[in-house]
Design a protein around this motif. Structure first.
Motif, PDB file in Angstrom:
ATOM      1  N   PRO A  16       0.838  -1.204   0.000  1.00  0.00           N
ATOM      2  CA  PRO A  16       0.000   0.000   0.000  1.00  0.00           C
ATOM      3  C   PRO A  16       0.870   1.249   0.000  1.00  0.00           C
ATOM      4  CG  PRO A  16       0.056  -1.002   2.184  1.00  0.00           C
ATOM      5  CD  PRO A  16       0.731  -1.967   1.252  1.00  0.00           C
ATOM      6  N   PRO A  17       0.367   2.334  -0.537  1.00  0.00           N
ATOM      7  CA  PRO A  17       1.162   3.570  -0.550  1.00  0.00           C
ATOM      8  C   PRO A  17       1.396   4.062   0.871  1.00  0.00           C
ATOM      9  CG  PRO A  17      -1.111   4.010  -1.186  1.00  0.00           C
ATOM     10  CD  PRO A  17      -0.959   2.515  -1.136  1.00  0.00           C
ATOM     11  N   PRO A  18       2.458   4.801   1.099  1.00  0.00           N
ATOM     12  CA  PRO A  18       2.723   5.315   2.446  1.00  0.00           C
ATOM     13  C   PRO A  18       1.565   6.171   2.946  1.00  0.00           C
ATOM     14  CG  PRO A  18       4.623   5.628   1.010  1.00  0.00           C
ATOM     15  CD  PRO A  18       3.491   5.209   0.135  1.00  0.00           C
ATOM     16  N   SER A  19       1.291   6.064   4.223  1.00  0.00           N
ATOM     17  CA  SER A  19       0.228   6.858   4.824  1.00  0.00           C
ATOM     18  C   SER A  19       0.647   8.324   4.905  1.00  0.00           C
ATOM     19  CB  SER A  19      -0.086   6.341   6.224  1.00  0.00           C
ATOM     20  OG  SER A  19       1.032   6.530   7.082  1.00  0.00           O
ATOM     21  N   LEU A  20      -0.309   9.187   5.233  1.00  0.00           N
ATOM     22  CA  LEU A  20      -0.025  10.618   5.367  1.00  0.00           C
ATOM     23  C   LEU A  20       1.045  10.897   6.416  1.00  0.00           C
ATOM     24  CD1 LEU A  20      -0.603  13.552   4.660  1.00  0.00           C
ATOM     25  CD2 LEU A  20      -2.648  13.451   6.102  1.00  0.00           C
ATOM     26  N   ASP A 156      -6.310   3.508  11.169  1.00  0.00           N
ATOM     27  CA  ASP A 156      -5.567   3.034  12.330  1.00  0.00           C
ATOM     28  C   ASP A 156      -4.256   2.432  11.854  1.00  0.00           C
ATOM     29  OD1 ASP A 156      -4.595   2.034  14.667  1.00  0.00           O
ATOM     30  OD2 ASP A 156      -6.362   0.839  15.173  1.00  0.00           O
ATOM     31  N   LEU A 157      -3.158   3.088  12.202  1.00  0.00           N
ATOM     32  CA  LEU A 157      -1.835   2.645  11.764  1.00  0.00           C
ATOM     33  C   LEU A 157      -1.108   1.845  12.847  1.00  0.00           C
ATOM     34  CD1 LEU A 157      -0.677   6.006  10.134  1.00  0.00           C
ATOM     35  CD2 LEU A 157      -1.622   4.006   8.961  1.00  0.00           C
ATOM     36  N   SER A 158      -1.780   1.587  13.977  1.00  0.00           N
ATOM     37  CA  SER A 158      -1.097   0.975  15.113  1.00  0.00           C
ATOM     38  C   SER A 158      -0.562  -0.421  14.804  1.00  0.00           C
ATOM     39  CB  SER A 158      -2.028   0.925  16.327  1.00  0.00           C
ATOM     40  OG  SER A 158      -3.198   0.183  16.038  1.00  0.00           O
ATOM     41  N   LEU A 229      22.208   9.278   9.742  1.00  0.00           N
ATOM     42  CA  LEU A 229      21.248   8.188   9.815  1.00  0.00           C
ATOM     43  C   LEU A 229      19.853   8.716   9.513  1.00  0.00           C
ATOM     44  CD1 LEU A 229      22.194   5.912  12.846  1.00  0.00           C
ATOM     45  CD2 LEU A 229      22.751   5.663  10.442  1.00  0.00           C
ATOM     46  N   GLN A 230      19.082   7.937   8.772  1.00  0.00           N
ATOM     47  CA  GLN A 230      17.705   8.303   8.474  1.00  0.00           C
ATOM     48  C   GLN A 230      16.831   7.053   8.538  1.00  0.00           C
ATOM     49  OE1 GLN A 230      17.851   9.938   4.489  1.00  0.00           O
ATOM     50  NE2 GLN A 230      17.533   7.939   3.559  1.00  0.00           N
ATOM     51  N   LEU A 231      15.533   7.265   8.676  1.00  0.00           N
ATOM     52  CA  LEU A 231      14.599   6.141   8.736  1.00  0.00           C
ATOM     53  C   LEU A 231      14.410   5.531   7.354  1.00  0.00           C
ATOM     54  CD1 LEU A 231      11.726   7.552  11.010  1.00  0.00           C
ATOM     55  CD2 LEU A 231      13.760   6.263  11.698  1.00  0.00           C
ATOM     56  N   THR A 232      14.241   4.234   7.322  1.00  0.00           N
ATOM     57  CA  THR A 232      13.822   3.571   6.098  1.00  0.00           C
ATOM     58  C   THR A 232      12.292   3.654   6.016  1.00  0.00           C
ATOM     59  OG1 THR A 232      13.565   1.444   7.221  1.00  0.00           O
ATOM     60  CG2 THR A 232      15.749   1.949   6.288  1.00  0.00           C
ATOM     61  N   GLY A 233      11.727   3.151   4.929  1.00  0.00           N
ATOM     62  CA  GLY A 233      10.280   3.121   4.820  1.00  0.00           C
ATOM     63  C   GLY A 233       9.657   2.320   5.955  1.00  0.00           C
ATOM     64  N   ARG A 236       9.742   4.467   9.115  1.00  0.00           N
ATOM     65  CA  ARG A 236       8.687   5.486   9.116  1.00  0.00           C
ATOM     66  C   ARG A 236       7.324   4.858   9.408  1.00  0.00           C
ATOM     67  NH1 ARG A 236      11.940   7.345   4.794  1.00  0.00           N
ATOM     68  NH2 ARG A 236      10.615   6.316   3.233  1.00  0.00           N
ATOM     69  N   ALA A 237       7.079   3.687   8.842  1.00  0.00           N
ATOM     70  CA  ALA A 237       5.811   3.004   9.097  1.00  0.00           C
ATOM     71  C   ALA A 237       5.672   2.661  10.581  1.00  0.00           C
ATOM     72  CB  ALA A 237       5.718   1.741   8.241  1.00  0.00           C
TER      73      ALA A 237
END
Length: 279
Positions: A16-20, A156-158, A229-233, A236-237
């Motif tokens: 699914p596409p990344p959430s807002l 709900d992204l939990s 350092l940065q977050l990966t996808g 972020r999820a």
């Protein structure tokens, strides 16, 4: 038969596409990379005027993306509480701050290209200062939006949240805000905020595919041969899911519009050391 069935299934197994909130976190990483890019001390010299094109376009693109996300948050949460109003206000401010930064860089580039006397310009320093707090504000905004999406039964992204420790979650938040850099892939981290992040924690998060390192510009004004350092996808999820988790405490709002930003703590004798504040 089974092979054909599996191939058919794979056609529909599209992520699914990344959430807002995830896209807001991605924009935070983009602002951090832009800030690092402007640390090139050569950008004020006439011989490198052409190298201002990339950071100018980057600032313009960041402004455009912030505007798009602001409109999307407003459309998704049309009657929102104070926490989300702050998020919308921050995205609105970042739109104009990024556009103003682009204008400063464009003016400097035009001046240098005309062969004007090489004087020390404050344009690059000003452009960096305008968006210095962007990543932190966007992280707080993503948390607010994720929380509101859940409590309003929009999304709900939990379920995306992983079973991580408190230290790991704190480290991910620091990474999302652009506060963690490495002297080398195996070295000690420099952290711009407290609490310090242990190198073992960062290695564990990297092994889980939640963070990754991005090389700093070779001409970085303060540091040499380092990686941000940065977050990966996936990272972020997870952070978006954690923010929307029912067990989470009330979400932090974006920095108060009247608040005075805190300065980074002074370096201490114990590792990991505190990095110089982003200027």
């Amino acid at each position: 038969m089974d092979t054909a069935s599996n191939d058919h299934q794979q056609l529909f197994d599209v992520a699914p596409p990344p959430s807002l909130p995830e896209r807001i976190l991605a924009l935070a990483a983009d602002f951090t990379r832009h800030h690092d890019q402007l640390a090139d001390h050569r950008l004020n010299t006439p011989s490198h005027a052409d190298q201002l094109t990339a950071p100018r376009r980057s600032a313009e693109r960041l402004g455009h993306q912030a505007r798009g996300l602001r409109h999307e948050v407003s459309a998704t949460l049309p009657r929102y509480p104070a926490a989300t109003r702050d998020a919308v206000a921050r995205l609105h401010q970042l739109t104009h701050l990024a556009e103003t930064a682009a204008a400063h860089l464009d003016g400097l580039q035009r001046t240098l290209e005309t062969g004007s006397p090489a004087t020390r310009s404050t344009a690059v320093t000003t452009a960096r200062a305008l968006t210095r707090l962007a990543a932190d504000d966007l992280v707080a905004s993503a948390v607010s939006v994720a929380h509101e999406l859940r409590v309003r039964n929009i999304r709900d992204l939990s379920a995306q949240a992983l079973p991580l420790s408190a230290a790991e979650n704190e480290a991910l938040t620091a990474v999302a805000g652009g506060h963690v850099a490495l002297t080398d892939p195996q070295g000690s981290p420099y952290v711009e905020s407290r609490p310090p992040v242990a190198i073992a924690t960062l290695r564990a998060l990297t092994a889980q595919g939640l963070v990754e390192s991005v090389a700093m510009p070779a001409e970085y004004e303060n540091w040499r041969d380092q990686a941000r350092l940065q977050l990966t996808g996936t990272g972020r999820a997870h952070l978006a899911g954690l923010a929307g988790h029912p067990a989470s405490a009330a979400p932090p709002t974006a920095r108060s519009l009247s608040a005075t930003p805190a300065t980074a703590p002074a370096p201490g004798p114990a590792a990991p050391r505190t990095a110089p504040s982003r200027r």
